[in-house]
Design an enzyme around this catalytic site. Structure first.
Site, short mmCIF file in Angstrom:
data_model
loop_
_atom_site.label_atom_id
_atom_site.label_comp_id
_atom_site.label_asym_id
_atom_site.label_seq_id
_atom_site.Cartn_x
_atom_site.Cartn_y
_atom_site.Cartn_z
N CYS A 249 0.83 -1.21 0.00
CA CYS A 249 0.00 0.00 0.00
C CYS A 249 0.87 1.26 0.00
O CYS A 249 1.41 1.64 1.04
CB CYS A 249 -0.91 -0.01 1.23
SG CYS A 249 -1.97 1.44 1.35
N CYS B 142 -0.55 4.13 2.08
CA CYS B 142 -0.29 4.00 3.52
C CYS B 142 1.18 4.28 3.84
O CYS B 142 1.49 4.99 4.80
CB CYS B 142 -0.59 2.58 4.01
SG CYS B 142 -2.08 1.84 3.35
N ASP B 143 2.08 3.70 3.06
CA ASP B 143 3.49 3.66 3.47
C ASP B 143 4.42 4.57 2.66
O ASP B 143 5.58 4.76 3.04
CB ASP B 143 4.02 2.21 3.37
CG ASP B 143 3.27 1.29 4.33
OD1 ASP B 143 2.79 1.78 5.37
OD2 ASP B 143 3.16 0.08 4.04
#
Ligand code: NAP
Length: 320
Positions: free
Chosen positions: A143, A146-147
């Site tokens: 992701c 997200c990261d």
């Protein structure tokens, strides 16, 4: 409207899945006074629980670990009286009664319910190469949304050639110094517009006809070992992040032949989370939709619980 006598049943709602969609549905359903059971898988975990830091969930400016966020969802749902059982759901069927009930078989138990909310999620397809599992959360990610911000001024590798891989590779250029896309073919599967953008982006490099053979590192990822599928030659790309986008697999097999699904197996709903089967609603990553995030799963969960509440109110003859 007078109350209607319904066949004997155990629950108003059974929610299948213990991720953000399931627990949000649980909070709304239990708070609405509906007798609700949430079945969280005994052998599977929600994808969120393996996410180290979630910093785009509204209201938590300092970010939160995925497992900690799920514990908060859970304690909030318990506060409203949600029942929770850790059992894998084996099958679903319909009773012969009028109106029909749904029968949910989970572990060695069987429950009759007026409605079901499917919140079974999806998971990224794993490649099964050495280092992939060991470095999950330590440089291996599924992701970029997200990261990605953790890879500011670092080099990353993206594996895959579909829309997700190329869209996420473009997103990663906002942070990373260099994004190397490794794809097993000599051309991309992704939509032409994404390809055009990626080819024009100076930070993105492509390695064609190559597969990820191993993720290398010590405490954290230091590189991606890749194999040329034509020559068999191996080489290592130095990188601190390896993002894998080899497609997703929805956990929807128990709903086959019960609700309509798209070609990839995602459950088709309308915008109020109704599926093709009366009394079955779907929420979160298991349903066909564009953007799969904690916040969108939670929104789906709330909508599904509200739709189930309306459905049950109609069945009971209690609709306002
Ligand atoms: P996808 O289209 O299935 O692409 C997966 C990619 O991973 C493909 O390039 C595939 O290679 C590669 N791959 C699969 N298994 C592999 C393996 N074992 N080793 C190496 N590479 C492997 O998945 P997706 O990109 O996640 O997209 C899923 C769906 O969501 C699609 O319908 C897509 O259009 C949609 N989506 C849309 C958008 C958008 O509209 N902006 C964004 C994201 C996703 P091959 O090409 O060789 O098969």
């Amino acid at each position: 409207m007078a109350s209607t006598k319904l066949p004997q049943h155990d629950y108003d709602i059974i929610i299948i899945g213990g991720g953000p969609a399931g627990f949000t549905a649980g909070i709304y359903a239990a708070r609405a006074g509906l007798k609700t059971l949430l079945l969280e898988g005994a052998s599977t975990v929600s994808q969120i629980t393996i996410t180290d830091l979630i910093e785009n969930y509204p209201g938590i400016p300092d970010g939160i670990n995925g497992l900690d966020l799920m514990q908060l969802f859970k304690s909030q749902a318990l506060k409203f009286g949600l029942e929770i059982l850790s059992q894998d759901t084996r099958s679903i069927s319909k009773s012969d009664s009028e109106p029909a009930l749904w029968i949910v078989n989970a572990g060695d138990k069987s429950f009759q319910t007026l409605s079901i909310i499917a919140a079974t999620g999806a998971q990224w397809r794993k490649l099964g190469v050495p280092g992939e599992t060991e470095f999950a959360g330590k440089g291996v990610s599924y992701c970029a949304t997200c990261d990605g911000p953790f890879y500011r001024n670092r080099d990353v590798v993206v594996v895959g050639g579909g829309d997700s891989a190329i869209q996420e590779a473009l997103f990663l250029t906002h942070f990373a110094t260099r994004v190397t896309v490794v794809h097993r073919r000599d051309r991309l599967r992704a939509a032409a517009i994404l390809q055009k953008r990626a080819f024009a982006e100076k930070k993105i490099e492509f390695v064609w006809n190559a597969v990820l053979a191993e993720v290398a590192g010590g405490d954290f990822v230091t590189g991606a070992k890749i194999k040329d599928v034509v020559s068999g030659e191996m080489k290592t790309i130095n990188a601190e992040g390896v993002f894998i986008f080899a497609g997703r697999l929805p956990h929807t097999s128990i709903f086959h032949n019960i609700v309509q699904q798209d070609n990839a197996g995602y459950i088709i709903t309308n915008d109020t989370m109704n599926t093709s089967a009366a009394g079955i609603f779907a929420a979160g990553d298991c349903r066909a939709k564009l953007f799969r995030q904690v916040v969108t799963a939670a929104g789906d969960g709330a909508n599904a619980a509200f739709s189930a509440e309306l459905y049950i109110g109609n069945l009971k003859g209690e609709a306002y």
